[in-house]
Design a protein around this motif. Structure first.
Motif, short mmCIF file in Angstrom:
data_model
loop_
_atom_site.label_atom_id
_atom_site.label_comp_id
_atom_site.label_asym_id
_atom_site.label_seq_id
_atom_site.Cartn_x
_atom_site.Cartn_y
_atom_site.Cartn_z
N THR A 82 -3.62 3.65 2.60
CA THR A 82 -2.66 4.74 2.67
C THR A 82 -3.07 5.90 1.77
OG1 THR A 82 -0.93 3.11 3.04
CG2 THR A 82 -0.23 5.32 2.47
N LEU A 83 -3.44 5.58 0.57
CA LEU A 83 -3.87 6.63 -0.35
C LEU A 83 -5.11 7.34 0.19
CD1 LEU A 83 -3.39 4.98 -3.87
CD2 LEU A 83 -2.00 6.73 -2.78
N GLN A 103 3.99 12.09 -9.84
CA GLN A 103 3.58 13.49 -9.90
C GLN A 103 4.82 14.39 -9.81
OE1 GLN A 103 0.71 14.63 -10.52
NE2 GLN A 103 0.82 16.80 -9.98
N LEU A 133 -4.10 9.69 3.09
CA LEU A 133 -3.37 10.84 2.59
C LEU A 133 -4.32 11.80 1.88
CD1 LEU A 133 -0.11 9.22 1.19
CD2 LEU A 133 -0.35 10.66 3.20
N ASP A 188 0.82 -1.20 0.00
CA ASP A 188 0.00 0.00 0.00
C ASP A 188 0.86 1.26 0.00
OD1 ASP A 188 -2.87 0.00 -0.01
OD2 ASP A 188 -2.73 1.35 1.71
N GLN A 216 -0.77 19.78 -5.38
CA GLN A 216 0.02 18.87 -6.22
C GLN A 216 0.04 17.47 -5.63
OE1 GLN A 216 1.04 19.46 -9.11
NE2 GLN A 216 0.62 21.66 -9.11
N ALA A 217 0.18 17.42 -4.33
CA ALA A 217 0.19 16.11 -3.67
C ALA A 217 -1.16 15.43 -3.83
CB ALA A 217 0.53 16.27 -2.20
N LEU A 220 5.52 17.15 -1.52
CA LEU A 220 5.86 15.90 -2.18
C LEU A 220 7.16 15.34 -1.62
CD1 LEU A 220 4.96 16.61 -5.92
CD2 LEU A 220 3.72 15.21 -4.27
N VAL A 231 -3.25 15.83 -6.26
CA VAL A 231 -3.33 15.34 -7.64
C VAL A 231 -2.57 14.02 -7.75
CG1 VAL A 231 -2.67 15.79 -10.01
CG2 VAL A 231 -3.59 17.64 -8.61
N ALA A 232 -1.40 14.01 -7.14
CA ALA A 232 -0.58 12.80 -7.18
C ALA A 232 -1.35 11.61 -6.63
CB ALA A 232 0.70 13.01 -6.37
N ILE A 233 -1.89 11.79 -5.45
CA ILE A 233 -2.62 10.71 -4.78
C ILE A 233 -3.81 10.26 -5.63
CG2 ILE A 233 -3.98 10.10 -2.75
CD1 ILE A 233 -1.06 10.46 -2.14
N GLN A 277 -3.02 8.39 -8.92
CA GLN A 277 -2.60 7.02 -8.66
C GLN A 277 -3.80 6.19 -8.21
OE1 GLN A 277 0.18 5.69 -9.33
NE2 GLN A 277 0.16 3.74 -8.25
N MET A 328 -5.42 15.81 2.91
CA MET A 328 -5.19 16.98 2.08
C MET A 328 -6.50 17.58 1.63
SD MET A 328 -2.00 15.55 0.17
CE MET A 328 -0.95 15.69 1.57
#
Lengths: 250, 250
Positions: free
Chosen positions: B164-165, A111, B168, A100, B103-104, A165, B106-108, B111, B172
């Motif tokens: 986890t995702l 990203q 997170l 995970d 940005q973070a 990040l 978006v990253a999460i 994914q 945010m």
DNA sequence: TTAGCTTACTGGTCTGACCAAGATCAGACC
DNA sequence: GGTCTGATCTTGGTCAGACCAGTAAGCTAA
């Protein structure tokens, strides 16, 4: 987040914690500020000192505050090491969480590499090149090799110039050091993997240099996918097949 | 991690904390286990109860342990929600970090949507559909609309089945609620944005249904980019141009 | 056997005290 | 006058012992 009723109904510890949290979140307590003494805080909130200390200790482990012996308690700039602690504990008891966390790391890094393509400066490029070279140099060493691998990936995230990040990545990457090492040990056993490692990282590097976010993301993603594949096959002792497959897919 | 010398040189709190950490990491204390009482722990380690409580409280905020009133202290299954606390604090003190946090996020989310394409089950699809419908229903309401938007995005992450995702993301997303609201208020002022909001989310939904990670990722990414563009242009009061541009780019 | 009561134990908290050492400021010395 | 030094204040670090309020187990009585 209901902080209003914090004044009375709470349970001592909660009262102090909520009190401090309120100031912290509202911004009236900024990093560098020194809190009032434990005794004052205790009388102010009508609780005993041990309770105050519980709250301060709680904030300490959260990395929000630092208790300096005989100096006082000061607000610190939040530090990532907390996350490291947490993940260390969490993973110790839940090995299945590793996968995970890896997903989260992939998310962050993909990203980050996109941003890196836009924002990287000369210094970032140089660091990337340096760490890339290091990967080549240390390809035969398990320890140094793992470290080089880690440094390269970290350089990507640093090049994104996004603190959030970076913070997230470093906290997860620490945990995944083991898997890096394991992979590196595989390398020693199967020299044919060297090419994969070196070429893959070089391709990633080139995509960043070209400032091509899409290609960088895709290349990095494939890099992770192949790593996954390696580890999966390694478990069943079927490495040659993996190597064939990955080189064929290019 | 040097835990060996924990026995003597440590500072009371450290001693207790290290003692417990050792057992926790070694696995001799597993989730569900009940610790010995605070008093016993105190005499066992030669410290006072308040110190023991500090250590227990520290483990509590780390989500490792749960202190149950008049029952005892039990080891819990590590809960990632601790990260929520941390991020709330950490991000509260650095307002300039907001863009960074986005940005973070978006990253999460990007994914997560990839994973969702692989792992989503019927229930997930239903939740997505439900929240998507909600977006259409509440398009004229600033508050409810923002909430619906948030719920839809959260559903995507939930569908990734990655804890986890999820954690997170929720940490945010909470911070970014304001920007959601702001965007929604823009919608009221410029009705032509409704189409963008509804269509965009529908496209994302369809990509997940089709279980097409690449398309889902790309669509979601574009969705965020357009949102960014909207906000940027809104600042300079140039919304029509934005609308033209985005519809032209399709 | 079972219902009800007693009691030991748990966390939650407070009080007041002591220690060691940094911070501060007054007074002595140069 | 300026600097150095030491007493004192304050701070965190810790302890001991105590009380409260429920919980849970053990015991007693029906």
């Amino acid at each position: 987040m209901e902080l209003k009723r914090a004044a009375e109904g709470e349970k001592g510890f909660e009262k102090v914690f909520a009190f401090l949290r309120e100031r912290l979140l509202a911004g009236s307590l900024k990093p560098g500020d020194r809190l009032i003494s434990e005794r004052e805080l205790a009388t102010l909130l009508g609780v005993s000192r041990p309770i105050v200390r519980e709250a301060l200790r709680a904030l300490t482990v959260l990395g929000i505050v630092e208790i300096r012996d005989r100096i006082g308690t000061v607000v610190t700039r939040p530090d990532v090491s907390v996350l490291n602690d947490f993940f260390t504990f969490a993973l110790a008891q839940q090995a299945d969480m590793l996968d995970d966390v890896m997903q989260a790391r992939v998310a962050i890094e993909c990203q980050a590499i996109r941003l890196a393509c836009e924002r990287a400066n000369i210094a970032d490029f140089e660091r990337l090149q340096r760490t890339l070279a290091k990967i080549g140099e240390t390809i035969d060493e398990a320890d140094a090799g793992g470290m080089a691998d880690f440094e390269f990936h970290r350089s990507i995230v640093v090049a994104s110039h996004s603190e959030t990040l970076t913070v997230l990545h470093s906290s997860m990457a620490g945990l995944l050091t083991h898997s890096h090492r394991n992979r590196r040990e595989l390398v020693q056993a199967f020299p044919s993997m060297k090419t994969y490692l070196i070429d893959d990282h070089r391709r990633i590097f080139e995509a960043v240099i070209a400032r091509d976010p899409e290609r960088a993301d895709a290349t990095l993603r494939k890099h992770f996918a192949i790593g996954d594949e390696f580890r999966r096959r390694a478990v069943v002792g079927d490495l040659d097949k993996t190597l064939d497959k990955t080189s064929a897919s290019r």
